[in-house]
Design a protein around this motif. Sequence first.
Motif, PDB file in Angstrom:
ATOM      1  N   ASP A 107       5.873 -25.074  24.946  1.00  0.00           N
ATOM      2  CA  ASP A 107       5.913 -24.971  26.324  1.00  0.00           C
ATOM      3  C   ASP A 107       7.584 -24.719  26.712  1.00  0.00           C
ATOM      4  O   ASP A 107       7.918 -24.149  27.749  1.00  0.00           O
ATOM      5  CB  ASP A 107       5.530 -26.312  27.051  1.00  0.00           C
ATOM      6  CG  ASP A 107       3.935 -26.313  27.111  1.00  0.00           C
ATOM      7  OD1 ASP A 107       3.327 -25.115  26.900  1.00  0.00           O
ATOM      8  OD2 ASP A 107       3.427 -27.225  27.468  1.00  0.00           O
ATOM      9  N   SER A 111       9.172 -21.764  28.511  1.00  0.00           N
ATOM     10  CA  SER A 111      10.040 -21.982  29.695  1.00  0.00           C
ATOM     11  C   SER A 111      11.425 -21.356  29.623  1.00  0.00           C
ATOM     12  O   SER A 111      11.845 -20.811  30.466  1.00  0.00           O
ATOM     13  CB  SER A 111      10.070 -23.627  29.941  1.00  0.00           C
ATOM     14  OG  SER A 111      10.794 -23.848  31.103  1.00  0.00           O
ATOM     15  N   THR A 112      11.995 -21.611  28.492  1.00  0.00           N
ATOM     16  CA  THR A 112      13.311 -20.994  28.401  1.00  0.00           C
ATOM     17  C   THR A 112      13.452 -19.538  28.443  1.00  0.00           C
ATOM     18  O   THR A 112      14.326 -19.045  29.109  1.00  0.00           O
ATOM     19  CB  THR A 112      13.900 -21.600  26.858  1.00  0.00           C
ATOM     20  OG1 THR A 112      13.880 -23.242  27.089  1.00  0.00           O
ATOM     21  CG2 THR A 112      15.207 -21.109  26.674  1.00  0.00           C
ATOM     22  N   THR A 114      11.220 -17.666  30.002  1.00  0.00           N
ATOM     23  CA  THR A 114      10.880 -17.289  31.353  1.00  0.00           C
ATOM     24  C   THR A 114      12.375 -17.538  32.094  1.00  0.00           C
ATOM     25  O   THR A 114      12.658 -16.520  32.986  1.00  0.00           O
ATOM     26  CB  THR A 114       9.826 -18.126  32.176  1.00  0.00           C
ATOM     27  OG1 THR A 114       8.622 -17.984  31.031  1.00  0.00           O
ATOM     28  CG2 THR A 114       9.519 -17.828  33.326  1.00  0.00           C
ATOM     29  N   GLU A 115      12.737 -18.560  32.027  1.00  0.00           N
ATOM     30  CA  GLU A 115      14.160 -18.814  32.924  1.00  0.00           C
ATOM     31  C   GLU A 115      15.092 -17.893  32.536  1.00  0.00           C
ATOM     32  O   GLU A 115      15.757 -17.543  33.583  1.00  0.00           O
ATOM     33  CB  GLU A 115      14.499 -20.251  32.592  1.00  0.00           C
ATOM     34  CG  GLU A 115      13.718 -21.369  33.111  1.00  0.00           C
ATOM     35  CD  GLU A 115      14.078 -22.860  32.986  1.00  0.00           C
ATOM     36  OE1 GLU A 115      15.348 -22.933  32.391  1.00  0.00           O
ATOM     37  OE2 GLU A 115      13.526 -23.708  33.150  1.00  0.00           O
ATOM     38  N   LYS A 116      15.378 -17.477  31.159  1.00  0.00           N
ATOM     39  CA  LYS A 116      16.622 -16.804  30.792  1.00  0.00           C
ATOM     40  C   LYS A 116      16.191 -15.258  31.245  1.00  0.00           C
ATOM     41  O   LYS A 116      16.967 -14.430  31.579  1.00  0.00           O
ATOM     42  CB  LYS A 116      16.638 -16.903  29.294  1.00  0.00           C
ATOM     43  CG  LYS A 116      17.265 -18.077  28.853  1.00  0.00           C
ATOM     44  CD  LYS A 116      18.654 -18.405  29.442  1.00  0.00           C
ATOM     45  CE  LYS A 116      19.102 -19.707  29.009  1.00  0.00           C
ATOM     46  NZ  LYS A 116      20.361 -20.139  29.555  1.00  0.00           N
ATOM     47  N   ALA A 118      14.552 -14.306  33.824  1.00  0.00           N
ATOM     48  CA  ALA A 118      15.031 -14.286  35.268  1.00  0.00           C
ATOM     49  C   ALA A 118      16.325 -14.287  35.658  1.00  0.00           C
ATOM     50  O   ALA A 118      16.887 -13.820  36.862  1.00  0.00           O
ATOM     51  CB  ALA A 118      14.227 -15.501  36.001  1.00  0.00           C
ATOM     52  N   GLU A 119      17.251 -14.398  34.782  1.00  0.00           N
ATOM     53  CA  GLU A 119      18.677 -14.452  35.185  1.00  0.00           C
ATOM     54  C   GLU A 119      19.165 -13.069  35.277  1.00  0.00           C
ATOM     55  O   GLU A 119      18.719 -12.073  34.628  1.00  0.00           O
ATOM     56  CB  GLU A 119      19.324 -15.297  34.085  1.00  0.00           C
ATOM     57  CG  GLU A 119      19.123 -16.810  34.129  1.00  0.00           C
ATOM     58  CD  GLU A 119      19.946 -17.416  33.297  1.00  0.00           C
ATOM     59  OE1 GLU A 119      20.612 -16.985  32.395  1.00  0.00           O
ATOM     60  OE2 GLU A 119      19.840 -18.770  33.150  1.00  0.00           O
TER      61      GLU A 119
END
Length: 119
Positions: A107, A111-112, A114-116, A118-119
């Motif tokens: 997870d 999550s990492t 997905t977050e990265k 989006a940047e």
Amino acid sequence: MTTLDRNEIWAQAFELGQLILESPEVLTYKAAESAMQSNAEIASKTTKFREMQWQYDKLAEHGTGPHLNGLRQDIEALAKDLDSYPEVQAYKVAMTQVDELLKSVTDLIASTITEKAAE
């Protein structure tokens, strides 16, 4: 931002695997598994349980019937008997803890990413 090549990713994945392998959860799991396997009575019943499951699966491929119900009940009774052993209980708890650790790592990676992304 640094770009890693595939070999660096594999190396870091291997390192993560080593960290997980040395985690308290995995060490507890290995100890519980060893305790369970060293009990001859549990080992014998576990072998019988697997054989019964295999037999049930093979028979179920060819249809259903009352013979399957009896075998299923025997499997459930043996599973209940196995669950009464403290070694089996400890093994199942340890297995759940390892599963939870692996899920949390997965997870976190997702999550990492997905977050990265989006940047």
